[in-house]
Design a protein around this motif. Structure first.
Motif, PDB file in Angstrom:
ATOM      1  N   GLN A   1      18.938 -35.634 -19.552  1.00  0.00           N
ATOM      2  CA  GLN A   1      20.391 -35.482 -19.687  1.00  0.00           C
ATOM      3  C   GLN A   1      20.729 -34.953 -21.071  1.00  0.00           C
ATOM      4  OE1 GLN A   1      22.712 -35.727 -17.324  1.00  0.00           O
ATOM      5  NE2 GLN A   1      24.252 -35.089 -18.789  1.00  0.00           N
ATOM      6  N   ASP A   2      20.059 -35.488 -22.104  1.00  0.00           N
ATOM      7  CA  ASP A   2      20.282 -35.013 -23.467  1.00  0.00           C
ATOM      8  C   ASP A   2      19.890 -33.541 -23.588  1.00  0.00           C
ATOM      9  OD1 ASP A   2      21.126 -37.555 -24.103  1.00  0.00           O
ATOM     10  OD2 ASP A   2      19.243 -38.134 -25.082  1.00  0.00           O
ATOM     11  N   LEU A   3      18.793 -33.158 -22.937  1.00  0.00           N
ATOM     12  CA  LEU A   3      18.362 -31.758 -22.938  1.00  0.00           C
ATOM     13  C   LEU A   3      19.405 -30.867 -22.282  1.00  0.00           C
ATOM     14  CD1 LEU A   3      14.592 -32.050 -22.019  1.00  0.00           C
ATOM     15  CD2 LEU A   3      15.516 -31.024 -24.087  1.00  0.00           C
ATOM     16  N   LYS A   4      19.959 -31.346 -21.195  1.00  0.00           N
ATOM     17  CA  LYS A   4      20.977 -30.574 -20.477  1.00  0.00           C
ATOM     18  C   LYS A   4      22.187 -30.317 -21.373  1.00  0.00           C
ATOM     19  CE  LYS A   4      24.104 -31.018 -16.552  1.00  0.00           C
ATOM     20  NZ  LYS A   4      24.555 -31.902 -15.463  1.00  0.00           N
ATOM     21  N   VAL A   5      22.638 -31.349 -22.064  1.00  0.00           N
ATOM     22  CA  VAL A   5      23.801 -31.218 -22.945  1.00  0.00           C
ATOM     23  C   VAL A   5      23.492 -30.256 -24.085  1.00  0.00           C
ATOM     24  CG1 VAL A   5      25.248 -32.476 -24.602  1.00  0.00           C
ATOM     25  CG2 VAL A   5      24.758 -33.470 -22.364  1.00  0.00           C
ATOM     26  N   LEU A   6      22.329 -30.419 -24.688  1.00  0.00           N
ATOM     27  CA  LEU A   6      21.942 -29.559 -25.800  1.00  0.00           C
ATOM     28  C   LEU A   6      21.789 -28.108 -25.345  1.00  0.00           C
ATOM     29  CD1 LEU A   6      21.343 -29.581 -28.789  1.00  0.00           C
ATOM     30  CD2 LEU A   6      18.990 -30.215 -28.260  1.00  0.00           C
ATOM     31  N   ALA A   7      21.198 -27.911 -24.179  1.00  0.00           N
ATOM     32  CA  ALA A   7      21.031 -26.552 -23.648  1.00  0.00           C
ATOM     33  C   ALA A   7      22.395 -25.905 -23.409  1.00  0.00           C
ATOM     34  CB  ALA A   7      20.214 -26.576 -22.359  1.00  0.00           C
ATOM     35  N   GLN A   8      23.350 -26.662 -22.909  1.00  0.00           N
ATOM     36  CA  GLN A   8      24.692 -26.122 -22.675  1.00  0.00           C
ATOM     37  C   GLN A   8      25.349 -25.735 -23.989  1.00  0.00           C
ATOM     38  OE1 GLN A   8      26.168 -25.355 -19.685  1.00  0.00           O
ATOM     39  NE2 GLN A   8      27.606 -24.323 -21.039  1.00  0.00           N
ATOM     40  N   GLU A   9      25.152 -26.549 -25.034  1.00  0.00           N
ATOM     41  CA  GLU A   9      25.714 -26.224 -26.342  1.00  0.00           C
ATOM     42  C   GLU A   9      25.119 -24.916 -26.867  1.00  0.00           C
ATOM     43  OE1 GLU A   9      25.042 -29.568 -28.907  1.00  0.00           O
ATOM     44  OE2 GLU A   9      26.353 -30.869 -27.736  1.00  0.00           O
ATOM     45  N   ILE A  10      23.817 -24.750 -26.673  1.00  0.00           N
ATOM     46  CA  ILE A  10      23.153 -23.525 -27.114  1.00  0.00           C
ATOM     47  C   ILE A  10      23.691 -22.335 -26.336  1.00  0.00           C
ATOM     48  CG2 ILE A  10      20.947 -22.300 -27.187  1.00  0.00           C
ATOM     49  CD1 ILE A  10      19.625 -25.054 -27.727  1.00  0.00           C
ATOM     50  N   ARG A  11      23.854 -22.483 -25.027  1.00  0.00           N
ATOM     51  CA  ARG A  11      24.382 -21.397 -24.194  1.00  0.00           C
ATOM     52  C   ARG A  11      25.770 -20.985 -24.679  1.00  0.00           C
ATOM     53  NH1 ARG A  11      25.062 -22.058 -18.401  1.00  0.00           N
ATOM     54  NH2 ARG A  11      25.051 -19.804 -18.475  1.00  0.00           N
ATOM     55  N   THR A  12      26.615 -21.960 -24.971  1.00  0.00           N
ATOM     56  CA  THR A  12      27.972 -21.680 -25.439  1.00  0.00           C
ATOM     57  C   THR A  12      27.936 -20.949 -26.773  1.00  0.00           C
ATOM     58  OG1 THR A  12      28.791 -23.648 -24.302  1.00  0.00           O
ATOM     59  CG2 THR A  12      30.183 -22.745 -26.048  1.00  0.00           C
ATOM     60  N   GLU A  13      27.075 -21.414 -27.670  1.00  0.00           N
ATOM     61  CA  GLU A  13      26.949 -20.787 -28.981  1.00  0.00           C
ATOM     62  C   GLU A  13      26.470 -19.339 -28.871  1.00  0.00           C
ATOM     63  OE1 GLU A  13      23.818 -21.829 -32.257  1.00  0.00           O
ATOM     64  OE2 GLU A  13      25.376 -23.377 -32.231  1.00  0.00           O
ATOM     65  N   VAL A  14      25.506 -19.095 -28.001  1.00  0.00           N
ATOM     66  CA  VAL A  14      24.970 -17.744 -27.804  1.00  0.00           C
ATOM     67  C   VAL A  14      26.048 -16.835 -27.232  1.00  0.00           C
ATOM     68  CG1 VAL A  14      23.337 -16.375 -26.415  1.00  0.00           C
ATOM     69  CG2 VAL A  14      22.562 -18.438 -27.595  1.00  0.00           C
ATOM     70  N   THR A  15      26.797 -17.326 -26.270  1.00  0.00           N
ATOM     71  CA  THR A  15      27.870 -16.531 -25.667  1.00  0.00           C
ATOM     72  C   THR A  15      28.923 -16.162 -26.702  1.00  0.00           C
ATOM     73  OG1 THR A  15      27.510 -17.546 -23.522  1.00  0.00           O
ATOM     74  CG2 THR A  15      29.641 -16.494 -23.872  1.00  0.00           C
ATOM     75  N   GLU A  16      29.309 -17.146 -27.511  1.00  0.00           N
ATOM     76  CA  GLU A  16      30.310 -16.884 -28.547  1.00  0.00           C
ATOM     77  C   GLU A  16      29.814 -15.836 -29.539  1.00  0.00           C
ATOM     78  OE1 GLU A  16      31.101 -20.711 -30.225  1.00  0.00           O
ATOM     79  OE2 GLU A  16      32.332 -21.342 -28.537  1.00  0.00           O
ATOM     80  N   LYS A  17      28.578 -15.975 -29.954  1.00  0.00           N
ATOM     81  CA  LYS A  17      28.011 -15.029 -30.922  1.00  0.00           C
ATOM     82  C   LYS A  17      27.903 -13.632 -30.322  1.00  0.00           C
ATOM     83  CE  LYS A  17      24.468 -14.739 -34.394  1.00  0.00           C
ATOM     84  NZ  LYS A  17      24.046 -15.596 -35.452  1.00  0.00           N
ATOM     85  N   LYS A  18      27.499 -13.564 -29.052  1.00  0.00           N
ATOM     86  CA  LYS A  18      27.363 -12.282 -28.368  1.00  0.00           C
ATOM     87  C   LYS A  18      28.723 -11.596 -28.227  1.00  0.00           C
ATOM     88  CE  LYS A  18      27.058 -11.780 -23.969  1.00  0.00           C
ATOM     89  NZ  LYS A  18      26.797 -11.717 -22.560  1.00  0.00           N
ATOM     90  N   ASN A  19      29.733 -12.352 -27.870  1.00  0.00           N
ATOM     91  CA  ASN A  19      31.066 -11.786 -27.653  1.00  0.00           C
ATOM     92  C   ASN A  19      31.775 -11.431 -28.956  1.00  0.00           C
ATOM     93  OD1 ASN A  19      30.756 -11.920 -24.901  1.00  0.00           O
ATOM     94  ND2 ASN A  19      31.801 -13.886 -24.716  1.00  0.00           N
ATOM     95  N   ALA A  20      31.315 -11.989 -30.058  1.00  0.00           N
ATOM     96  CA  ALA A  20      31.947 -11.717 -31.359  1.00  0.00           C
ATOM     97  C   ALA A  20      31.562 -10.333 -31.878  1.00  0.00           C
ATOM     98  CB  ALA A  20      31.540 -12.778 -32.371  1.00  0.00           C
ATOM     99  N   LYS A  21      30.511  -9.747 -31.325  1.00  0.00           N
ATOM    100  CA  LYS A  21      30.041  -8.445 -31.812  1.00  0.00           C
ATOM    101  C   LYS A  21      30.867  -7.319 -31.243  1.00  0.00           C
ATOM    102  CE  LYS A  21      25.375  -9.737 -32.798  1.00  0.00           C
ATOM    103  NZ  LYS A  21      23.992  -9.461 -32.679  1.00  0.00           N
TER     104      LYS A  21
END
Length: 58
Positions: free
Chosen positions: A38-58
Motif C-alpha cells: 500500500q505504501d508503494l502504491k501511494v509513493l508510486a502515485q506521487e511519483i507519477r503525479t510529479e513526472v506528469t507535472e514536470k512533463k507538462n511544464a515544458k
C-alpha cells in the motif's frame, strides 16, 4: 529522484517479509507485506503525479 530512491529502499526492506510469507507461511509477515505494498502504491502515485507535472511544464 528522492522519491524513487525511497521506493527502491521500501522494496528492499520488504523482501525479507515476502520470503517469510511465501516460504514459511508466516501470516504476520503477510500483513507487513500488504502494508508495504500500500505504501508503494501511494509513493508510486506521487511519483507519477510529479513526472506528469514536470512533463507538462515544458
Amino acid at each position: 529522484m528522492e522519491k524513487f530512491s525511497k521506493l527502491k529502499e521500501l522494496v528492499a526492506s520488504v523482501e525479507a517479509d515476502v520470503e517469510k510469507f511465501y516460504n514459511a507461511n508466516n501470516g504476520a509477515a503477510g500483513t507487513r507485506v500488504r502494508k508495504a505494498m500500500q505504501d508503494l502504491k501511494v509513493l508510486a502515485q506521487e511519483i507519477r503525479t510529479e513526472v506528469t507535472e514536470k512533463k507538462n511544464a515544458k
